[in-house]
Write a protein that holds these residues in place. Structure first.
Motif, mmCIF file in Angstrom:
data_model
loop_
_atom_site.group_PDB
_atom_site.id
_atom_site.type_symbol
_atom_site.label_atom_id
_atom_site.label_comp_id
_atom_site.label_asym_id
_atom_site.label_seq_id
_atom_site.Cartn_x
_atom_site.Cartn_y
_atom_site.Cartn_z
ATOM 1 N N SER A 142 -41.315 -78.086 13.399
ATOM 2 C CA SER A 142 -40.341 -79.109 12.967
ATOM 3 C C SER A 142 -40.838 -79.831 11.723
ATOM 4 N N ARG A 143 -41.344 -79.070 10.773
ATOM 5 C CA ARG A 143 -41.933 -79.655 9.549
ATOM 6 C C ARG A 143 -40.809 -80.090 8.600
ATOM 7 N N ARG A 144 -40.968 -81.305 8.060
ATOM 8 C CA ARG A 144 -39.903 -81.846 7.216
ATOM 9 C C ARG A 144 -40.431 -82.919 6.287
ATOM 10 N N SER A 145 -39.980 -82.870 5.029
ATOM 11 C CA SER A 145 -40.232 -83.946 4.070
ATOM 12 C C SER A 145 -38.960 -84.766 3.927
ATOM 13 N N ASP A 146 -39.098 -86.102 3.874
ATOM 14 C CA ASP A 146 -37.951 -86.995 3.746
ATOM 15 C C ASP A 146 -38.141 -87.936 2.561
ATOM 16 N N ASP A 147 -36.999 -88.397 2.031
ATOM 17 C CA ASP A 147 -36.989 -89.391 0.945
ATOM 18 C C ASP A 147 -37.893 -88.960 -0.202
ATOM 19 N N ILE A 148 -37.645 -87.762 -0.722
ATOM 20 C CA ILE A 148 -38.450 -87.202 -1.800
ATOM 21 C C ILE A 148 -38.002 -87.794 -3.128
ATOM 22 N N VAL A 149 -38.952 -88.303 -3.893
ATOM 23 C CA VAL A 149 -38.706 -88.764 -5.255
ATOM 24 C C VAL A 149 -39.560 -87.891 -6.171
ATOM 25 N N ARG A 150 -38.905 -87.176 -7.073
ATOM 26 C CA ARG A 150 -39.569 -86.123 -7.838
ATOM 27 C C ARG A 150 -39.334 -86.295 -9.330
ATOM 28 N N GLY A 151 -40.411 -86.154 -10.102
ATOM 29 C CA GLY A 151 -40.322 -86.210 -11.554
ATOM 30 C C GLY A 151 -40.987 -84.996 -12.174
ATOM 31 N N THR A 152 -40.648 -84.709 -13.425
ATOM 32 C CA THR A 152 -41.196 -83.535 -14.119
ATOM 33 C C THR A 152 -41.892 -83.875 -15.424
ATOM 34 N N THR A 153 -41.913 -85.141 -15.812
ATOM 35 C CA THR A 153 -42.516 -85.544 -17.078
ATOM 36 C C THR A 153 -43.514 -86.677 -16.846
ATOM 37 N N PRO A 154 -44.733 -86.575 -17.373
ATOM 38 C CA PRO A 154 -45.269 -85.517 -18.234
ATOM 39 C C PRO A 154 -45.708 -84.272 -17.487
ATOM 40 N N TYR A 179 -47.301 -88.572 1.137
ATOM 41 C CA TYR A 179 -48.046 -87.698 0.224
ATOM 42 C C TYR A 179 -47.529 -87.807 -1.201
ATOM 43 N N VAL A 180 -48.416 -87.475 -2.130
ATOM 44 C CA VAL A 180 -48.052 -87.291 -3.535
ATOM 45 C C VAL A 180 -48.542 -85.904 -3.926
ATOM 46 N N ALA A 181 -47.662 -85.076 -4.454
ATOM 47 C CA ALA A 181 -48.010 -83.727 -4.893
ATOM 48 C C ALA A 181 -47.928 -83.672 -6.411
ATOM 49 N N ILE A 182 -49.026 -83.293 -7.056
ATOM 50 C CA ILE A 182 -49.098 -83.238 -8.516
ATOM 51 C C ILE A 182 -49.409 -81.797 -8.918
ATOM 52 N N ARG A 183 -48.580 -81.207 -9.762
ATOM 53 C CA ARG A 183 -48.786 -79.830 -10.212
ATOM 54 C C ARG A 183 -49.819 -79.814 -11.332
ATOM 55 N N LEU A 184 -50.795 -78.940 -11.211
ATOM 56 C CA LEU A 184 -51.852 -78.800 -12.198
ATOM 57 C C LEU A 184 -51.518 -77.676 -13.173
ATOM 58 N N ASP A 185 -52.304 -77.585 -14.247
ATOM 59 C CA ASP A 185 -52.046 -76.570 -15.267
ATOM 60 C C ASP A 185 -52.622 -75.215 -14.902
ATOM 61 N N ALA A 186 -53.535 -75.180 -13.948
ATOM 62 C CA ALA A 186 -54.178 -73.917 -13.593
ATOM 63 C C ALA A 186 -54.679 -74.004 -12.163
ATOM 64 N N PRO A 187 -54.781 -72.874 -11.462
ATOM 65 C CA PRO A 187 -55.357 -72.886 -10.113
ATOM 66 C C PRO A 187 -56.828 -73.254 -10.157
ATOM 67 N N LEU A 188 -57.267 -74.030 -9.188
ATOM 68 C CA LEU A 188 -58.643 -74.516 -9.125
ATOM 69 C C LEU A 188 -59.233 -74.179 -7.762
ATOM 70 N N PRO A 189 -60.555 -74.263 -7.633
ATOM 71 C CA PRO A 189 -61.161 -74.050 -6.317
ATOM 72 C C PRO A 189 -60.649 -75.079 -5.312
ATOM 73 N N HIS A 190 -60.695 -74.706 -4.055
ATOM 74 C CA HIS A 190 -60.245 -75.592 -2.986
ATOM 75 C C HIS A 190 -61.271 -76.706 -2.802
ATOM 76 N N ILE A 191 -60.873 -77.941 -3.111
ATOM 77 C CA ILE A 191 -61.763 -79.101 -3.019
ATOM 78 C C ILE A 191 -61.054 -80.195 -2.239
ATOM 79 N N VAL A 192 -61.781 -80.819 -1.327
ATOM 80 C CA VAL A 192 -61.225 -81.912 -0.522
ATOM 81 C C VAL A 192 -62.094 -83.135 -0.680
#
Length: 372
Positions: A142-154, A179-192
């Motif tokens: 039952s996975r679900r995201s709600d009230d998503i606010v999304r931007g593309t710039t910069p 959560y906040v999801a930020i798209r990067l310019d390149a794939p990176l190693p998995h770091i937590v």
């Protein structure tokens, strides 16, 4: 990040505009069959309960009246009507609660949509099973995201509230994250980066654990605020990514958030809502993202030198600009991507989880074995 304008979160409500927006949302994002059935079932349940309460309350009053008349005392008086008043009040509360809850949801969506537009972003009311690679997005059902606010710039940034369920029956639990999801310019190693300030007496609040031999100690007081995990053999790469100025940004702005870098994404996690009607929360989140975005460009120049000999790495995303951090000839420069050993951290085996599983199995079979 665009300029911050939070007036839509607190300005007076335009009822007509809210109604039009709710109709537009229902057209653009129709409810799934399951959600529609659940909503109708909730309304029907409230109505049935209300009718039952009125009937039972009325029956109680009639019984009291009949009893009072047969006793010859002239009826129950006001006291006899108290059950009807009580049950009728409960029925009214149930119906009003359903109506108010629906109205608040519509107003909330209207405000968040206006807020998103005012800040150059877009609003999405809900998204079932979002295809994100972060650790919290692949657990349970039952996975679900709600009230998503999304931007593309910069760059692409998504703010949202996420929930999933685990267990079943009486042991069913709902887990909620912001959560906040930020798209990067390149794939990176998995770091937590496990923020130590939001952990509990039982340890990390993250939904999964990682092997301690992958923990990397960094300079300064960074280790007092974060436990950093990186794949074995990628310690030098983590040091390249987390330069002192980048670490300073994390310490100053992200001390209360857990961070995950996976594939070409960076996620910030918290156990409270991120997408909210609270202007202070939004101002804080905008400042966090704004502080980090200025330092993420240099991450796009990272290359995994392990792929120089074997270019079979996973490499989504957009082309990166700038010189490579490693001095290798251009003809043999490693492609964008991460070698298999760096794509995912190794998770820690949970002995506590095994103990709970064994106890649950024993509790299930013990009555069968004893004949109880």
């Amino acid at each position: 990040m665009p300029s911050f304008d939070a007036r839509a979160l607190t300005e007076p409500v335009d009822r007509a505009a809210v109604k039009r927006f709710a109709q537009e949302i229902d057209t653009r994002y129709p409810r799934s069959t399951g959600a529609t059935v659940a909503f109708v079932a909730a309304i029907a349940f409230a109505v049935v309960i209300g009718i039952m309460i009125v009937v039972i309350g009325g029956g109680a009053v009639l019984l009291a009246v009949a009893t009072g008349l047969s006793a010859g005392d002239g009826g129950p008086g006001l006291v006899g009507f108290l059950p009807l008043l009580f049950f009728g009040g409960v029925a009214a509360v149930v119906v009003v609660g359903v109506v108010v809850s629906s109205r608040r949801m519509k107003e909330r969506r209207w405000r968040l949509d206006r807020f998103a537009r005012a800040n150059g972003m877009a609003y999405i009311p809900t998204h079932a099973d979002p295809p994100l690679p972060g650790m919290v997005f692949g657990i349970g059902g039952s996975r679900r995201s709600d009230d998503i606010v999304r931007g593309t710039t910069p760059r692409f940034v998504e703010f949202g509230n996420y929930q999933y369920t685990t267990g079943s029956g009486k042991n069913r639990s709902t887990h909620r994250w912001g959560y906040v999801a930020i798209r990067l310019d390149a794939p990176l190693p998995h770091i937590v980066l496990d923020a130590l300030g939001n952990n509990t007496v039982f340890g990390s609040n993250l939904p999964v654990g990682f092997r301690t031999d992958q923990r990397l100690s960094l300079e300064g007081d960074f280790d007092e605020h974060f436990a950093l995990y990186c794949p074995e053999g990628y310690e030098a790469d983590a040091l390249y990514l987390f330069t002192p100025d980048v670490m300073a940004r994390f310490l100053d702005n992200v001390g209360r958030l857990d961070v995950e870098i996976v594939d070409d994404w960076m996620f910030l996690y918290t156990r409270r809502q991120v997408s909210t009607l609270d202007p202070a929360t939004w101002q804080w989140m905008f400042s966090v993202v704004g502080a980090l975005i200025g330092k993420l460009d240099q991450w796009g120049r990272w290359r995994d030198e392990r792929l120089a000999a074997s270019p079979a790495g996973w490499a989504p995303g957009s082309p990166a600009a700038g010189p490579l951090p490693f001095s290798v000839p251009a003809a043999t420069a490693p492609p964008r991507g991460v070698a298999s050993e760096g794509r995912r951290l190794r998770r820690r085996f949970s002995w506590l989880g095994l103990v709970f599983l064994v106890l649950a199995v024993v509790g299930w079979f013990l009555p069968l074995l004893t004949g109880d």
